[in-house]
Design a protein around this motif. Structure first.
Motif, PDB file in Angstrom:
ATOM      1  N   THR A  86       0.846  -1.106  -0.047  1.00 25.87           N
ATOM      2  CA  THR A  86      -0.041  -0.083  -0.015  1.00 25.87           C
ATOM      3  C   THR A  86       0.891   1.112  -0.108  1.00 25.87           C
ATOM      4  O   THR A  86       2.115   1.119   0.278  1.00 25.87           O
ATOM      5  CB  THR A  86      -0.913  -0.100   1.176  1.00 25.87           C
ATOM      6  OG1 THR A  86      -0.035  -0.218   2.216  1.00 25.87           O
ATOM      7  CG2 THR A  86      -1.888  -1.249   1.164  1.00 25.87           C
ATOM      8  N   GLU A  87       0.283   2.331  -0.417  1.00 24.67           N
ATOM      9  CA  GLU A  87       0.906   3.656  -0.267  1.00 24.67           C
ATOM     10  C   GLU A  87       1.732   3.985   0.998  1.00 24.67           C
ATOM     11  O   GLU A  87       2.883   4.356   1.095  1.00 24.67           O
ATOM     12  CB  GLU A  87       0.006   4.652  -0.933  1.00 24.67           C
ATOM     13  CG  GLU A  87       0.866   6.130  -0.897  1.00 24.67           C
ATOM     14  CD  GLU A  87      -0.003   7.178  -1.651  1.00 24.67           C
ATOM     15  OE1 GLU A  87       0.678   8.373  -1.642  1.00 24.67           O
ATOM     16  OE2 GLU A  87      -1.207   6.961  -1.934  1.00 24.67           O
ATOM     17  N   ASP A  88       0.841   3.832   2.068  1.00 22.30           N
ATOM     18  CA  ASP A  88       1.572   4.218   3.184  1.00 22.30           C
ATOM     19  C   ASP A  88       2.622   3.259   3.880  1.00 22.30           C
ATOM     20  O   ASP A  88       3.634   3.677   4.341  1.00 22.30           O
ATOM     21  CB  ASP A  88       0.531   4.152   4.390  1.00 22.30           C
ATOM     22  CG  ASP A  88      -0.463   2.791   4.495  1.00 22.30           C
ATOM     23  OD1 ASP A  88      -0.253   2.093   3.671  1.00 22.30           O
ATOM     24  OD2 ASP A  88      -0.938   2.791   5.359  1.00 22.30           O
ATOM     25  N   LEU A  89       2.784   1.965   3.375  1.00 27.40           N
ATOM     26  CA  LEU A  89       3.609   1.003   3.491  1.00 27.40           C
ATOM     27  C   LEU A  89       5.038   1.422   2.759  1.00 27.40           C
ATOM     28  O   LEU A  89       6.052   1.548   3.311  1.00 27.40           O
ATOM     29  CB  LEU A  89       3.296  -0.256   3.358  1.00 27.40           C
ATOM     30  CG  LEU A  89       4.496  -1.556   3.404  1.00 27.40           C
ATOM     31  CD1 LEU A  89       4.756  -1.248   5.015  1.00 27.40           C
ATOM     32  CD2 LEU A  89       3.961  -2.865   3.230  1.00 27.40           C
ATOM     33  N   THR A  90       4.831   1.700   1.508  1.00 29.41           N
ATOM     34  CA  THR A  90       6.034   2.349   0.701  1.00 29.41           C
ATOM     35  C   THR A  90       6.642   3.417   1.279  1.00 29.41           C
ATOM     36  O   THR A  90       7.970   3.531   1.289  1.00 29.41           O
ATOM     37  CB  THR A  90       5.830   2.410  -0.731  1.00 29.41           C
ATOM     38  OG1 THR A  90       4.510   3.172  -0.898  1.00 29.41           O
ATOM     39  CG2 THR A  90       5.070   1.124  -1.559  1.00 29.41           C
ATOM     40  N   VAL A  91       5.749   4.385   1.744  1.00 31.80           N
ATOM     41  CA  VAL A  91       6.246   5.596   2.335  1.00 31.80           C
ATOM     42  C   VAL A  91       7.070   5.390   3.601  1.00 31.80           C
ATOM     43  O   VAL A  91       8.236   5.843   3.875  1.00 31.80           O
ATOM     44  CB  VAL A  91       5.171   6.533   2.655  1.00 31.80           C
ATOM     45  CG1 VAL A  91       5.743   7.725   3.450  1.00 31.80           C
ATOM     46  CG2 VAL A  91       4.512   7.207   1.403  1.00 31.80           C
ATOM     47  N   ALA A  92       6.622   4.420   4.250  1.00 33.85           N
ATOM     48  CA  ALA A  92       7.312   3.881   5.547  1.00 33.85           C
ATOM     49  C   ALA A  92       8.630   3.460   5.315  1.00 33.85           C
ATOM     50  O   ALA A  92       9.720   3.650   5.968  1.00 33.85           O
ATOM     51  CB  ALA A  92       6.467   3.063   6.433  1.00 33.85           C
ATOM     52  N   VAL A  93       8.594   2.372   4.449  1.00 29.43           N
ATOM     53  CA  VAL A  93       9.883   1.927   4.094  1.00 29.43           C
ATOM     54  C   VAL A  93      10.919   2.710   3.611  1.00 29.43           C
ATOM     55  O   VAL A  93      11.993   2.868   4.027  1.00 29.43           O
ATOM     56  CB  VAL A  93       9.739   0.670   2.937  1.00 29.43           C
ATOM     57  CG1 VAL A  93      11.252   0.201   2.407  1.00 29.43           C
ATOM     58  CG2 VAL A  93       8.970  -0.497   3.419  1.00 29.43           C
ATOM     59  N   ASN A  94      10.718   3.532   2.683  1.00 26.52           N
ATOM     60  CA  ASN A  94      11.551   4.543   2.128  1.00 26.52           C
ATOM     61  C   ASN A  94      11.773   5.754   2.972  1.00 26.52           C
ATOM     62  O   ASN A  94      13.192   6.197   3.041  1.00 26.52           O
ATOM     63  CB  ASN A  94      10.866   5.246   0.848  1.00 26.52           C
ATOM     64  CG  ASN A  94      10.657   4.229  -0.240  1.00 26.52           C
ATOM     65  OD1 ASN A  94      11.713   3.632  -0.512  1.00 26.52           O
ATOM     66  ND2 ASN A  94       9.616   4.219  -0.934  1.00 26.52           N
ATOM     67  N   ALA A  95      11.134   5.995   4.110  1.00 29.43           N
ATOM     68  CA  ALA A  95      11.259   7.017   5.073  1.00 29.43           C
ATOM     69  C   ALA A  95      12.295   6.497   5.923  1.00 29.43           C
ATOM     70  O   ALA A  95      13.366   7.016   6.176  1.00 29.43           O
ATOM     71  CB  ALA A  95      10.126   7.463   5.777  1.00 29.43           C
TER      72      ALA A  95
END
Length: 278
Positions: free
Chosen positions: A12-21
């Motif tokens: 999901t978008e929020d998961l990809t944001v978390a990984v990259n952050a």
């Protein structure tokens, strides 16, 4: 290179944001969520997507933080000294590298998975604070300091079985994997079973969410369990009509979804009550 949805993993978008952050901040990514929501698989997919080796450390109730650094085999050294083995002259022969040491010493940047950290005792996370923060540790037997050649991407998973210390949480980037909605789950199923017929999938997912939403359920079925269930439905070549059930019967192949006797008895009671109302 940034992490995103792969051919084998729907993020999901929020998961990809978390990984990259977490990668940008150079902080461990602490991932929580229900068992079976793909936390462990996330680390494998991050490693694949970023083209990095993966080192997995699966934590058990008996695991100690020191084991992630190294273990000194004093018993073997004593035995070898009694046998006159020349190996005893070099203590390094009796040092076994742990997963953190392997990650620090890797010739290229790696993804380090610390899986189910909440299984260990409460001191386990605190005992790793300095090593994960400074990316170095001291080997007392040899007097050397082991420093990471390059900072690994650290992904830590937890099933929320126990609270983690605040000092540890402060050093992590946190993400909770929510159970997927029906559209996301449909995409996940499509990755695993691309040939599944839409009618069967629609009927199965509707029934699955009805089961999952049943009040009083002790253990709600997870993503991995619905995938197992669908695999069985396909193996049995069942149709949507075969799958359709009334309120007076248990779900077809319910053993893939209901994993304890309390939940099975709950559905049996519901079915009995429904029969009595007819």
């Amino acid at each position: 290179m940034k992490f995103a949805t792969t051919d084998n993993y729907i993020a999901t978008e929020d998961l990809t944001v978390a990984v990259n952050a977490a990668v940008v901040l150079q902080r461990p990514l602490l991932v929580k969520g229900e068992p079976g929501t793909g936390k462990t698989e996330l680390a494998r997919q991050v490693a694949t997507a970023l083209g990095m080796p993966l080192i997995e450390w699966h934590v058990k109730s008996t695991t100690k933080a020191q084991q992630g650094l190294y273990e000194y085999d004093a018993v073997s050294r004593l035995r070898d000294s009694q046998l006159g083995d020349a190996r005893v002259n070099d203590v390094k022969n009796y040092i076994r590298k742990g997963k953190l040491w392997q990650a620090f010493d890797a010739p290229e940047r790696v993804v380090l998975l610390i899986d189910e950290i909440d299984k260990a005792d409460i001191e386990f996370p605190n005992d790793l604070l300095q090593e994960l923060d400074r990316m170095e540790f001291f080997v007392y037997e040899t007097g050397e300091v082991i420093k990471a050649r390059q900072r690994p991407i650290v992904i830590i998973t937890s099933n929320n079985e126990k609270e983690l210390p605040d000092a540890f949480l402060r050093r992590c980037f946190f993400h909770f994997i929510r159970f997927p909605d029906i559209d996301t789950l449909r995409q996940i199923v499509g990755v695993h079973f691309p040939a599944i017929k839409p009618a069967l999938l629609a009927t199965a997912l509707t029934q699955f969410f009805e089961i999952r939403g049943t009040p009083g359920l002790k253990k709600k079925p997870s993503t991995s369990e619905v995938l197992d269930w669908l695999k069985l439905l396909l193996a049995e070549d069942l149709t949507p009509e075969d799958l359709a059930r009334d309120k007076v019967s248990l779900p077809r192949l319910h053993g893939a979804l209901l994993k304890n006797e309390q939940d099975v008895h709950l559905f049996e009671r519901l079915a009995f009550m429904a029969r009595g109302q007819r």
